[in-house]
Each structure stands twice: as structure tokens, then as C-alpha cells.
Write a protein that holds these residues in place. Structure first.
Motif: not given
Length: 261
Positions: A123-137, A146-152, A176-179
Motif C-alpha cells: 500500500i502506498f499513501v500519498i497526500a499532496a497539495p491541490s491546485i486550489w492551495s496555490w492562491p494562499f501559498e 496537483y489536480s486529481f487527474a495529474h496524481l492519478e 480561512f487559509m486566504v485570511l
């Protein structure tokens, strides 16, 4: 969450992910005798395992020196090394790579090597930031978002099939993260000018990274020094995660639980 002695301020994504792991990883942990943690960092997954019934072997690897391991009921080791260069001579039942891929330019190489370190059916478990986290990072945490399709696509190309997937946090978590993050940039932009002047005049010798961290921790995030304030922070985040649970718009992270074919 952790005990009062080690309490930290959670982001909606990290708290939501922790809840998901608690609910969904037990069936995989029960079948795992040894676990590899790629980019173990501050030992998030090691500390997570301490609250489970895991009784096998944990091995963490990180390019920075991992913190000292505390007492635990299972055997554990860590090493400071580059995962892509470090010789892995054992085969593991379970490999985790949590919020690490984005930091490595050759993220496909990490997934490829992870596959080689796993037993067949592992079993391989991945957690990765989505493209939606870029605007606050703004790319602050790595090379990739990442998009889900890219990780897939990345995982399928390396012989994995998806057993489970999860979108962590949602629209309220996004707000919340933007603020939470944007005030730091409004502070750091003029601070950078001041830093350059002081550096030119040789008033200070520290790096910009060190200067900016000290500035932020002593101003905007000063409340992180108070356990009571962190508790309030985490209660707000917990409420956000509950409200976001039914509508996963703009998730901050994707989690994939994969099986090696």
C-alpha cells in the motif's frame, strides 16, 4: 489531535486529513509489519502511529535531520538522507509520502522508487497539495500543485491502482487559509525593502528566511505561543472542517490510498 504538551495550530486540510487517516488507515495498518515514511519531516505520521495499535517497524527518511523519536511501543528508526539517493534494501508493506512530492522537482522519480520499495500488493499513501492551495501559498511550499487527474496519471504509470481517494478541506477552508496567509505577504513586502537596506548597511547579517520567520512569528503568529489561543484556533478549524465535509469545493489537498499491482 495531539496532547496539550505538543499542541499545534492545524490548517483545515491537515485536520481533515488526520480525521480521514484515523477512520480509513486502520485496516491497512493491521496488515503492515513495516512502514516507510518518505520525507518524515516533523514526524507527523510517526506521531499518528503512536495513537494506533501498530506494532511493527517504522522507518522515516528526510533530507533534514528528523526530531528525536520519543518512547513508543513499536520499533522505529529515522535517517537524514535524500530518498532518491539512499539505498533502500528492504521491501515494505506500506509506504507513505505525505505533503512531500510537491517539494521535489522529480516527483515522478519518487513515485517510481516508492513502487520499487514496496512488496507486491503493498500500500502506498500519498497526500499532496491541490491546485486550489496555490492562491494562499503562492508556491511557498514546493514546485508542484496537483489536480486529481495529474496524481492519478503519475501513480497509474508506476503500476498503482487507486483503492481510496479523498479531497481534504473545502471552500470555507480555502477562505480561512486566504485570511490566515495573506496578511503575512502584506507585512513581508515592505519588510523586504527594510531588510535589504539593513543588509546593505551591514546592520544585520542573518538571512532573509531567518529574518522573515522571526518577524512573522513575533507579530501575526505570536498567538502560536499560547496554548489557549491555539486551542481556540483549532476549535474554529474543527468547525470549518465539519461544515466543509458535505461540499468539497476548492479542496486544499488530495489523499490517495494506492495498491501496487
Amino acid at each position: 489531535m495531539r496532547s496539550q504538551a505538543t499542541i499545534i495550530p492545524y490548517s483545515p486540510s491537515r485536520l481533515d486529513s488526520t480525521v480521514f487517516f484515523k477512520k480509513n488507515l486502520s485496516k491497512y495498518l493491521s496488515q503492515s509489519k513495516n512502514i516507510l515514511d518518505i520525507g518524515c519531516g516533523k514526524l507527523f505520521f510517526f506521531n499518528f502511529l503512536k495513537d494506533t495499535n501498530f506494532n511493527g517497524y517504522y522507518f522515516g527518511i528526510d533530507i533534514q535531520s528528523p526530531p528525536k523519536l520519543g518512547k513508543t511501543s513499536f520499533k522505529a528508526d529515522t535517517v537524514k538522507a535524500d530518498f532518491l539517493k539512499y539505498p533502500i534494501r528492504s521491501k515494505f508493506d506500506l509506504v507513505v509520502c505525505l505533503w512531500v512530492l510537491e517539494h521535489i522537482k522529480g516527483d515522478d522519480l519518487v513515485i517510481s522508487k516508492a513502487s520499487k520499495t514496496l512488496k507486491r500488493g503493498g500500500i502506498f499513501v500519498i497526500a499532496a497539495p491541490s491546485i486550489w492551495s496555490w492562491p494562499f501559498e503562492f508556491g511557498r511550499h514546493g514546485h508542484h500543485y496537483y489536480s486529481f487527474a495529474h496524481l492519478e496519471k503519475l501513480t497509474k504509470e508506476n503500476g498503482f491502482i487507486i483503492l481510496e481517494s479523498y479531497s481534504s478541506a473545502g471552500i470555507l477552508g480555502f477562505i480561512f487559509m486566504v485570511l490566515y496567509n495573506w496578511p503575512r505577504y502584506f507585512l513581508l513586502l515592505p519588510a523586504l525593502v527594510i531588510y535589504k537596506v539593513l543588509k546593505t548597511l551591514k546592520v544585520i547579517e542573518i538571512s532573509w528566511e531567518e529574518f522573515s520567520k522571526k518577524l512573522i512569528s513575533s507579530t501575526i503568529y505570536r498567538y502560536h505561543r499560547s496554548k489557549t489561543a491555539i486551542n481556540i484556533h483549532n476549535k474554529i478549524v474543527s468547525s470549518i472542517v465539519k461544515l466543509d465535509s458535505s461540499i468539497k469545493l476548492f479542496p486544499a489537498s488530495y489523499i490517495l490510498i494506492l495498491k501496487k499491482q
